[in-house]
Design a protein around this motif. Structure first.
Motif, PDB file in Angstrom:
ATOM      1  N   LYS A 145      28.517  41.960 -26.696  1.00  0.00           N
ATOM      2  CA  LYS A 145      28.487  43.070 -27.658  1.00  0.00           C
ATOM      3  C   LYS A 145      27.391  44.080 -27.346  1.00  0.00           C
ATOM      4  O   LYS A 145      27.476  45.240 -27.765  1.00  0.00           O
ATOM      5  CB  LYS A 145      28.338  42.545 -29.086  1.00  0.00           C
ATOM      6  N   MET A 148      28.995  46.369 -24.989  1.00  0.00           N
ATOM      7  CA  MET A 148      29.956  47.131 -25.786  1.00  0.00           C
ATOM      8  C   MET A 148      29.271  48.275 -26.517  1.00  0.00           C
ATOM      9  O   MET A 148      29.801  49.396 -26.581  1.00  0.00           O
ATOM     10  CB  MET A 148      30.659  46.217 -26.787  1.00  0.00           C
ATOM     11  N   LYS A 149      28.088  48.035 -27.052  1.00  0.00           N
ATOM     12  CA  LYS A 149      27.370  49.078 -27.785  1.00  0.00           C
ATOM     13  C   LYS A 149      27.063  50.265 -26.880  1.00  0.00           C
ATOM     14  O   LYS A 149      27.119  51.428 -27.323  1.00  0.00           O
ATOM     15  CB  LYS A 149      26.081  48.528 -28.384  1.00  0.00           C
ATOM     16  N   LEU A 152      30.220  52.219 -26.730  1.00  0.00           N
ATOM     17  CA  LEU A 152      30.461  52.876 -28.013  1.00  0.00           C
ATOM     18  C   LEU A 152      29.551  54.086 -28.187  1.00  0.00           C
ATOM     19  O   LEU A 152      29.979  55.120 -28.712  1.00  0.00           O
ATOM     20  CB  LEU A 152      30.243  51.885 -29.156  1.00  0.00           C
ATOM     21  N   TYR A 157      36.343  53.971 -26.534  1.00  0.00           N
ATOM     22  CA  TYR A 157      37.076  52.955 -27.287  1.00  0.00           C
ATOM     23  C   TYR A 157      37.053  51.647 -26.491  1.00  0.00           C
ATOM     24  O   TYR A 157      36.869  51.653 -25.268  1.00  0.00           O
ATOM     25  CB  TYR A 157      38.521  53.401 -27.521  1.00  0.00           C
ATOM     26  N   ILE A 158      37.270  50.536 -27.188  1.00  0.00           N
ATOM     27  CA  ILE A 158      37.198  49.214 -26.565  1.00  0.00           C
ATOM     28  C   ILE A 158      38.549  48.530 -26.704  1.00  0.00           C
ATOM     29  O   ILE A 158      39.060  48.363 -27.815  1.00  0.00           O
ATOM     30  CB  ILE A 158      36.118  48.336 -27.228  1.00  0.00           C
ATOM     31  N   SER A 175      32.344  40.176 -29.125  1.00  0.00           N
ATOM     32  CA  SER A 175      32.519  41.629 -29.033  1.00  0.00           C
ATOM     33  C   SER A 175      33.692  42.082 -29.885  1.00  0.00           C
ATOM     34  O   SER A 175      33.616  43.103 -30.585  1.00  0.00           O
ATOM     35  CB  SER A 175      32.736  42.047 -27.578  1.00  0.00           C
ATOM     36  N   ALA A 176      34.780  41.334 -29.821  1.00  0.00           N
ATOM     37  CA  ALA A 176      35.979  41.686 -30.589  1.00  0.00           C
ATOM     38  C   ALA A 176      35.720  41.631 -32.087  1.00  0.00           C
ATOM     39  O   ALA A 176      36.257  42.431 -32.858  1.00  0.00           O
ATOM     40  CB  ALA A 176      37.131  40.759 -30.218  1.00  0.00           C
ATOM     41  N   CYS A 179      33.426  44.787 -32.893  1.00  0.00           N
ATOM     42  CA  CYS A 179      33.914  46.107 -32.523  1.00  0.00           C
ATOM     43  C   CYS A 179      34.302  46.894 -33.781  1.00  0.00           C
ATOM     44  O   CYS A 179      35.040  46.382 -34.625  1.00  0.00           O
ATOM     45  CB  CYS A 179      35.116  46.002 -31.596  1.00  0.00           C
ATOM     46  N   ARG A 183      37.432  51.965 -33.364  1.00  0.00           N
ATOM     47  CA  ARG A 183      37.352  52.061 -31.907  1.00  0.00           C
ATOM     48  C   ARG A 183      38.132  50.951 -31.199  1.00  0.00           C
ATOM     49  O   ARG A 183      38.170  50.918 -29.973  1.00  0.00           O
ATOM     50  CB  ARG A 183      35.896  51.970 -31.451  1.00  0.00           C
ATOM     51  N   ILE A 184      38.724  50.047 -31.938  1.00  0.00           N
ATOM     52  CA  ILE A 184      39.343  48.876 -31.315  1.00  0.00           C
ATOM     53  C   ILE A 184      40.787  49.163 -30.889  1.00  0.00           C
ATOM     54  O   ILE A 184      41.558  49.834 -31.582  1.00  0.00           O
ATOM     55  CB  ILE A 184      39.288  47.653 -32.262  1.00  0.00           C
TER      56      ILE A 184
END
Length: 248
Positions: A145, A148-149, A152, A157-158, A175-176, A179, A183-184
């Protein structure tokens, strides 16, 4: 999203992105996509292109890509990015190919689709040094995550694939869970990474149903509500593209 030479017919009801694995695959893909008004498509060069005999340089590849993107009015650029799992070429060569496509994304106002495998540090460095004026997608997201940040923060988008369902992938699941709902996305990455319980079989667009169910469970969200959020996210991202498509 699906990619990597999966040229099997798509269900007419499918909504999403058909993703390029090679700049020239658009010629064959465009025939398959005729009549599928809810499917957008990309043109791009992944890091594996460096190993192809007809690859000359990132600059010449960018010229080829720009011509094809405009000729077919593609909605997205990519997938492109960095891959240190396979021996496609030096990280320097991969980064140069990635950078010319980031530049094209900004120039042509097409969101970018980013591939990153075993290249978290180099990917973050590239993200931090660049802007993404038309946004884009970190596809088949496979990091924690904190990475991921970083994506973001750049307005990306993720997108999660079938590997989020695999038993040992706790970091991807975390992370999921974290999120943001605006953005998912989720995808097949077909013909690979079929989700549990279809793992080991060739991936198919309809298998995204298993990914949706899994994500709704771990995020503790209603399945239909999550689906509607993902469709809304996809449409918002697509609205940022100047590509209109010409599959018909």
């Amino acid at each position: 999203m699906r990619k990597n030479g999966d040229l099997s017919p798509l269900p007419t009801s499918v909504t999403g992105i058909d993703v390029s694995a090679d700049p020239f695959d658009i010629i064959e893909r465009i025939e398959i996509l005729k009549g599928l008004e809810n499917v957008s498509y990309s043109v791009g060069s992944g890091p594996w292109r460096i190993a192809d005999e007809d690859f000359s340089s990132p600059e010449e590849e960018a010229e080829i890509l720009e011509k094809l993107i405009l000729e077919y009015d593609a909605h997205f650029i990519g997938e492109c990015g960095l891959d240190l799992f396979h021996d496609y070429g030096s990280i320097k060569a991969q980064r140069e190919l990635f950078l010319v496509q980031i530049m094209l994304s900004n120039k042509l106002n097409r969101p970018i689709i980013i591939h990153s495998r075993d290249a978290a540090e180099d990917t973050v460095e590239t993200l931090e040094k660049n802007t993404f004026s038309s946004s884009g997608i970190m596809h088949c997201f496979s990091y924690d995550k904190n990475i991921m940040k970083k994506a973001l923060d750049k307005g990306l988008y993720i997108s999660f694939s079938g590997n989020v369902t695999y038993r040992k992938n706790d970091l991807i699941r975390e992370s999921a869970i974290y999120c943001p709902s605006d953005r998912i996305l989720y995808e097949t990455d077909s013909p690979y990474l079929s989700p549990v319980p279809m793992r080991g079989k060739k991936n198919r667009p309809e298998y995204t149903e298993y990914i949706l169910s899994f994500l709704s469970e771990i995020r503790k969200e209603d399945k239909i509500s999550l689906y509607e959020k993902v469709i809304e996210n996809y449409k918002r991202l697509l609205s940022l593209s100047e590509g209109k498509g010409r599959a018909d």
